[in-house]
Design an enzyme around this catalytic site. Structure first.
Site, short mmCIF file in Angstrom:
data_model
loop_
_atom_site.label_atom_id
_atom_site.label_comp_id
_atom_site.label_asym_id
_atom_site.label_seq_id
_atom_site.Cartn_x
_atom_site.Cartn_y
_atom_site.Cartn_z
N LEU A 6 -0.82 -7.50 10.47
CA LEU A 6 0.68 -7.33 10.60
C LEU A 6 1.08 -7.77 8.98
O LEU A 6 0.90 -8.97 8.57
CB LEU A 6 1.16 -8.51 11.44
CG LEU A 6 2.72 -8.09 12.11
CD1 LEU A 6 2.34 -6.74 12.80
CD2 LEU A 6 2.75 -9.05 13.07
N HIS A 7 1.99 -7.01 8.14
CA HIS A 7 2.54 -7.22 7.20
C HIS A 7 3.78 -6.44 6.43
O HIS A 7 4.26 -6.94 5.44
CB HIS A 7 1.44 -7.47 5.85
CG HIS A 7 1.00 -6.16 5.41
ND1 HIS A 7 -0.09 -5.29 5.94
CD2 HIS A 7 1.52 -5.47 4.42
CE1 HIS A 7 -0.13 -4.25 5.37
NE2 HIS A 7 0.61 -4.06 4.45
#
Ligand code: UD1
Ligand code: UDP
Length: 353
Positions: free
Chosen positions: A201-202
């Protein structure tokens, strides 16, 4: 020919690995690291594990707002390119390092090559979309990974210098699968093959607002099966700032970013991937792992078309529904090339004058 390759962020080190190896057979490569990613586990480990030559220059720009970061890169790149006077500048993907490299090359009148040209999410709120559009429109050589990318370029009137070469990330994945399989990453982390979910996740739209990040965290902690989550530094910072870190670590194995071979090892043995990464969506497809994508659109339509990628956004219930019920089984017919994209790029560069 003297080629200046510009990289700066994790996925670019991975993309540059096979290309650098190929172009060095017939050309001189000057490798320039902008310093956009600088933590050891976001940068150095990739150079070691993928045997990428040490950069000739590291501009050390570090983090910052888009304008500042890109401007610092441009300033540094102009000095280096002025000194080196390459015959061609090569940029990769869609980060601010790509944008800075493309702009400086164009302003200095140097031919530009873009690896991973023609990708579009059609969402201009994504910083990457702006970066890709600019890079493509400034390039003399456009190395497209897929037919979809070619169509996107054609629609924007870009037809000259466009080459369908396949995806360099597919090259790396194939070259690394054996080494990844021989690693005991899964056992070392106390996981069981085929039972856990791998999460990355980013994207700013998922991790920069407390409400959205919290919605995703709730899905992960309620997944009902083991979850391993190598946490990107942007996300780690925000989980801490929003007070979500403790909520996560009770149920989820949150770890530091891992090197490429450990990541591929974790991916191949996972039951499902939950991600907002561009590269990870493709790698899940390459290795036949169902991918739950926490976005509303994707550049990688091929991963959707055979039903192996589900776009679910960031609502807790939608994510949980996909974690429980998304079980694709069909064929995977879409092409990401023949595993020799880097060689095709090198042969095209051989003929470029
Ligand atoms: C960047 C790219 C994105 C790509 C991603 C790959 C842009 C606009 N974004 O996003 O397209 O998908 O890399 O991972 O170029 N940080 C560290 N250590 C590091 C690097 C970053 O702590 O080594 C932290 C800093 O707080 C920084 C934040 O992460 O402010 C974001 O880093 P940045 O490079 O600006 O963007 P990414 O989110 O990594
Ligand atoms: N990756 C990695 N270690 C990790 C997470 C990801 O090596 O802990 C690799 C992954 O295999 C893929 C690439 O990083 O090749 C994707 O990078 P990222 O998600 O940061 O960027 P994006 O592809 O979204 O631009």
């Amino acid at each position: 020919m003297k080629i200046a390759s510009i990289v700066g962020a994790r996925p670019q080190f991975i993309k540059a690995a096979p290309v650098s190896r190929e172009i060095r057979q017939h050309h001189e490569e000057i490798l320039i690291h902008t310093g956009q990613h600088y933590d050891e586990n976001m940068s150095d480990v990739f150079f070691e594990i993928l045997d990428i030559p040490r950069p000739n220059y590291n501009l050390g720009v570090g983090s910052g707002s888009h304008g500042r970061q890109t401007a610092d890169m441009m300033r540094g790149l102009e000095d280096v390119l002025e000194k080196e006077r390459p015959d061609l500048v090569l940029v990769y993907g869609d980060t601010n390092s790509t944008l800075a490299g493309a702009l400086v090359a164009a302003k200095m009148g140097m031919p530009l090559g873009h690896v991973e040209a023609g990708l579009r999410s059609f969402n201009r709120e994504m910083p990457e979309e702006v970066n890709r559009v600019v890079a493509d429109h400034l390039s003399s050589l456009l190395f497209a990974p897929t037919e979809t990318a070619i169509s996107n370029l054609t629609r924007e009137g870009i037809t000259r210098g466009v080459h369908l070469v396949g995806d360099v990330m597919y090259d790396v994945a194939l070259q690394s699968a054996q080494a990844a399989r021989s690693r005991d990453t899964v056992g070392r982390l106390g996981l069981t093959r085929g039972e856990y979910i791998l999460v990355t996740l980013h994207r700013p739209q998922n991790v920069d607002q407390k409400e959205t990040l919290s919605s995703i965290v709730e899905a992960l902690v309620n997944a009902g099966r083991p979850v391993v989550f190598p946490v990107h530094p942007r996300t780690r910072k925000n989980l801490a700032a929003f007070g979500l870190w403790d909520r996560l670590s009770a149920k989820v194995k949150a770890i530091e970013p891992v090197d490429y071979l450990d990541f591929i090892a974790l991916l191949m043995a996972s039951a499902k991937v939950v991600t907002d990464s561009g590269g990870v969506q493709k790698e899940a497809y390459f290795f036949g792992v169902p991918c739950v994508t926490l976005r509303d659109e994707t550049e990688w339509m091929e991963t959707m078309e055979d039903g192996w990628n589900a776009l679910v956004g960031a609502e807790t219930e939608d994510i949980l529904h996909a974690i429980r019920n998304f079980n694709p089984e069909g064929i995977k017919s879409k092409s990401f090339g023949d595993g020799h994209a880097a060689e095709h790029i090198a042969r095209i560069l051989d003929k470029f004058v």
